[in-house]
Design an enzyme around this catalytic site. Structure first.
Site, short mmCIF file in Angstrom:
data_model
loop_
_atom_site.label_atom_id
_atom_site.label_comp_id
_atom_site.label_asym_id
_atom_site.label_seq_id
_atom_site.Cartn_x
_atom_site.Cartn_y
_atom_site.Cartn_z
N LYS A 1 -82.44 25.47 -79.84
CA LYS A 1 -83.85 25.47 -79.40
C LYS A 1 -84.21 26.82 -78.81
CE LYS A 1 -84.58 25.96 -75.58
NZ LYS A 1 -84.73 26.25 -74.16
N THR A 2 -85.31 27.36 -79.10
CA THR A 2 -85.97 28.42 -78.35
C THR A 2 -87.11 29.00 -79.18
OG1 THR A 2 -85.84 30.52 -77.20
CG2 THR A 2 -84.29 30.28 -78.99
N ILE A 3 -88.25 29.14 -78.54
CA ILE A 3 -89.37 29.75 -79.25
C ILE A 3 -89.05 31.19 -79.60
CG2 ILE A 3 -91.16 28.30 -78.22
CD1 ILE A 3 -91.83 30.86 -76.45
N ASP A 4 -88.11 31.80 -78.85
CA ASP A 4 -87.83 33.24 -79.00
C ASP A 4 -87.30 33.61 -80.39
OD1 ASP A 4 -88.52 33.21 -76.38
OD2 ASP A 4 -86.50 33.58 -75.60
N MET B 1 -94.45 36.47 -75.54
CA MET B 1 -93.14 36.01 -75.08
C MET B 1 -92.07 36.25 -76.13
SD MET B 1 -92.86 32.47 -73.06
CE MET B 1 -93.12 32.44 -71.30
N GLY B 2 -90.85 36.03 -75.76
CA GLY B 2 -89.77 36.17 -76.72
C GLY B 2 -88.52 36.74 -76.09
N ARG B 3 -88.59 36.96 -74.78
CA ARG B 3 -87.46 37.52 -74.04
C ARG B 3 -87.06 38.86 -74.65
NH1 ARG B 3 -84.83 34.58 -70.20
NH2 ARG B 3 -85.10 32.47 -70.86
N ASP C 1 -77.94 30.65 -74.17
CA ASP C 1 -77.16 30.48 -72.94
C ASP C 1 -76.74 29.02 -72.74
OD1 ASP C 1 -77.16 33.16 -72.10
OD2 ASP C 1 -79.17 32.96 -71.25
N GLU D 1 -92.49 41.00 -74.99
CA GLU D 1 -92.30 40.97 -73.53
C GLU D 1 -91.02 41.68 -73.08
OE1 GLU D 1 -91.99 37.09 -71.68
OE2 GLU D 1 -90.15 36.61 -72.72
N ARG E 1 -95.60 27.00 -75.93
CA ARG E 1 -94.28 26.37 -75.83
C ARG E 1 -94.32 24.85 -75.92
NH1 ARG E 1 -90.69 29.04 -71.19
NH2 ARG E 1 -91.83 27.51 -69.97
N GLY F 1 -86.29 26.79 -71.40
CA GLY F 1 -87.74 26.79 -71.65
C GLY F 1 -88.12 25.77 -72.72
N ARG G 1 -83.38 24.90 -65.68
CA ARG G 1 -82.55 26.07 -66.00
C ARG G 1 -81.26 26.15 -65.18
NH1 ARG G 1 -84.68 29.41 -69.62
NH2 ARG G 1 -86.94 29.69 -69.77
N TYR H 1 -96.67 30.72 -72.42
CA TYR H 1 -96.66 29.30 -72.03
C TYR H 1 -97.62 28.49 -72.90
CZ TYR H 1 -94.01 31.27 -68.23
OH TYR H 1 -93.05 31.94 -67.53
N TYR I 1 -113.39 47.03 -77.10
CA TYR I 1 -112.17 46.91 -76.29
C TYR I 1 -110.91 47.17 -77.10
CZ TYR I 1 -114.88 44.30 -72.76
OH TYR I 1 -115.79 43.93 -71.82
P1 FBP Z 1 -85.43 29.79 -73.55
O1 FBP Z 1 -84.61 30.99 -73.85
O2 FBP Z 1 -84.85 28.92 -72.50
O3 FBP Z 1 -85.79 29.03 -74.78
O4 FBP Z 1 -86.81 30.29 -72.93
C1 FBP Z 1 -87.74 30.97 -73.64
C2 FBP Z 1 -88.79 31.61 -72.76
O5 FBP Z 1 -90.05 31.05 -73.10
C3 FBP Z 1 -88.81 33.12 -72.90
O6 FBP Z 1 -89.56 33.54 -74.01
C4 FBP Z 1 -89.40 33.54 -71.58
O7 FBP Z 1 -89.04 34.86 -71.23
C5 FBP Z 1 -88.80 32.56 -70.63
O8 FBP Z 1 -88.56 31.38 -71.37
C6 FBP Z 1 -89.69 32.23 -69.45
O9 FBP Z 1 -88.99 31.45 -68.55
P2 FBP Z 1 -89.60 30.41 -67.54
O10 FBP Z 1 -90.00 29.21 -68.34
O11 FBP Z 1 -88.49 30.08 -66.63
O12 FBP Z 1 -90.77 31.06 -66.89
#
Ligand code: FBP
Length: 551
Positions: A200-203, A248-250, A174, A309, A425, A79, A143, A422, A241
């Site tokens: 790298k990863t925003i997570d 996001m963040g896996r 990974d 998420e 990112r 990502g 990926r 998204y 509301y």
């Molecule tokens: P990475 O682990 O590859 O950095 O991806 C982060 C991420 O943005 C997660 O937070 C999210 O669950 C996933 O990618 C979404 O994947 P995709 O871009 O394939 O929709």
């Protein structure tokens, strides 16, 4: 192509480098290392790259050597994360500093470009257009999982053809695991190719003592926090509301937690806490309904609720269902593929053990289908595709109806749903990420020049001034343990989840009750690139708290 005013001015920003990387460097080696767990197994799987020392770069006051020119290849993997283009600029400037004849090649669209020999040379003029910009569009990302000897050999061919000395893989846990496997493979074969990883990863889940944060986390969280702040103003203006905001963040809740510290919502669910307390979905719904009912008593029928998420995977009963689903989806792939939605659900249901089968059946159809989607190439559930925010709000609405009948709640409940991922990112990196990524890239060039392989670029001391940051490298095997993936035990980099004894979580937990029963929203506003340092250069609150600083 016409550029915006900000693009034009921002292109001129010169990222700051740590003092240790300014000028010539020499390498300082530490003690041999061990993996974080499963030492014997990891050692056996990585006989050539296990146990190497952590290294640090310091200024070389009297360099006598002249560096030979060399070529480098890079892959952007997984990502997107803000700052990727500055890693590329940093590597480019680093190798050119060593020798003007060095060349940089980019493999296109992630690991697939490496395997299929699709690449381009990255020249000064080409890179100039991408400095300090967000995105991975300079060469694209992908990926594809790099895992088979055939892929490694195919890559080796192009590396040799282009006379490439080192491959840099810019990716998450990974992809860096793959970098370690590749480094081991080439070394075992007697090939001199080096493999270097960049975190790298925003997570934010690729971190440890040596990798203080992964790049992109800072920017992504600031983008989400800005929008959450805006929603909170809207929410507090209209007062009608409940906003369910999935972030996001896996698996890890670092992003949700950081955004909660930045914006002070009424509720932020932390998946790791749910797991530790063995909470059920029902418990979570009860807590949300308690907060909503208490706020209604105060006349407030509005609020904000942050949902990580990956939450669904951390509810112990759902986790066990997902684990079984992972195996069922692999074992019965041929049978399940191509079935209509309801037939697919039925087919999967029959292979589940009774407890999991009951839970599976209790989910609304769309959620059961989302849980049964194909895993990504690394075997992860695609949590970004599961609408946890709507699942929760549907369950809350139902429960509030019941409570109303029992006389336990009197109010109005209207929900709005959001998913932020998204949007953040590919934002232009904050000053922090712009400097950090440039330093990581420049430092990777120094790692290559020092001849190491199977290392990750590491820049530490990140809450101090940039000039005091500490550059170096950490053996990737040191971060590994064994985990079950796609039905098999595999060596992988251990994910860093939210530490429930850590200062960021404890800080949030100490405010939780007050935030739930008051309206104390904070509005961080948009990222600022120019202006006072306290506004423009401030790192994430998570990083500050982890370094015992105040926020
Ligand atoms: P990475 O682990 O590859 O950095 O991806 C982060 C991420 O943005 C997660 O937070 C999210 O669950 C996933 O990618 C979404 O994947 P995709 O871009 O394939 O929709």
């Amino acid at each position: 192509m016409k550029k915006s005013a900000l693009q034009r001015v921002r292109a001129e920003y010169q990222p700051k480098l740590p003092l240790a990387l300014q000028g010539h460097v020499k390498i300082k080696k530490g003690q041999p290392t061990e993996s974080v767990a499963d030492q014997e197994q990891i050692k056996n799987l990585f006989p050539n790259t296990y146990g190497m020392p952590v290294v640090e770069f310091v200024n070389d006051e009297s360099p006598e050597r002249v560096e030979e020119p060399f070529n480098v290849g890079i892959i952007l993997s997984g990502g997107q994360a803000p700052g990727g283009h500055n890693v590329v600029s940093g590597i480019f400037d680093g190798i050119k500093h060593l020798n003007k004849e060095c060349r940089l090649y980019g493999f296109l669209m992630g690991p697939a470009g490496f395997i299929n020999h699709q690449y381009m040379e990255l020249t000064a003029g080409y890179i100039k257009e991408y400095r300090n910009t967000g995105g991975f569009d300079i060469i694209g990302s992908g990926r594809t999982k790099l895992e088979t000897p055939e892929q490694f050999d195919s890559g080796l061919k192009i590396l040799k053809e282009l006379n490439i000395k080192a491959l840099v893989i810019i990716g998450g846990d990974d992809s860096n695991t793959n970098a370690a496997v590749l480094a081991e493979y080439y070394k075992a074969k007697g090939e001199s190719i080096q493999v270097i990883g960049v975190p790298k990863t925003i997570d934010g889940d690729l971190k440890n003592e040596w990798i203080e944060t992964s790049f992109g986390f800072d920017t992504a969280c600031k983008v989400y926090s800005e929008v959450i702040g805006n929603i909170q103003r809207d929410c507090n203006s209209a007062k009608k509301y409940y906003h369910f905001i999935k972030l996001m963040g896996r698996s890890a809740s670092h992003i949700a937690l950081e955004c909660a510290l930045e914006t002070q919502p009424n509720v932020c669910i932390i998946s790791e806490e749910i797991q530790a307390k063995r909470m059920t979905l029902d418990n979570i719904v009860s807590y949300l309904c308690y907060v909503i009912a208490e706020r209604a008593k105060l006349g407030w029928n509005f609020g904000t609720i942050l949902v990580p998420e990956g939450l669904i995977e951390f509810i112990p009963s759902v986790k066990s269902l997902i684990q079984e689903l992972n195996d069922v989806l692999v074992d019965h792939a041929a049978e399940i593929e191509g079935l209509e939605e309801l037939d697919k659900l039925r087919a999967i249901h029959q292979y589940l053990t009774p407890k999991n089968a009951d839970l599976y059946k209790s989910f609304p159809k769309h959620i059961a289908l989302q849980l049964s989607l194909d895993r990504d190439s690394h075997g992860n559930v695609q949590v970004s595709l599961i609408e946890t925010e709507s699942l929760l709000s549907e369950m809350v609405a139902k429960r509030l109806d019941e409570m109303e009948k029992e006389g336990e709640y009197s109010g109005t409940f209207n929900a709005q749903h959001h998913f932020f991922g998204y949007e953040g990112r590919c934002a232009d990196p904050t000053n922090f990420d712009a400097d950090y990524t440039y330093a990581l890239g420049y430092n990777a060039a120094m790692l290559i020049n020092s001849g190491v392989t199977g290392y990750m670029s590491s820049v530490r001391n990140l809450t101090d001034h940039t000039e005091n940051w500490i550059p170096g490298g950490i053996p990737i095997t040191m971060m590994m343990n064994m985990e079950r993936r796609n039905g098999e035990m595999k060596p992988v980099i251990q994910k860093a989840l939210v530490n429930l004894n850590g200062r960021p979580y404890l800080k949030f937990a100490s405010m939780r009750e007050t935030l739930a029963l008051n309206t104390l929203y904070q509005y961080p506003g948009p990222i600022q690139y120019f202006g006072p340092a306290e506004v423009c250069d401030r790192p994430s609150m998570t990083l500050l708290l982890e370094h015992n600083k105040e926020i």
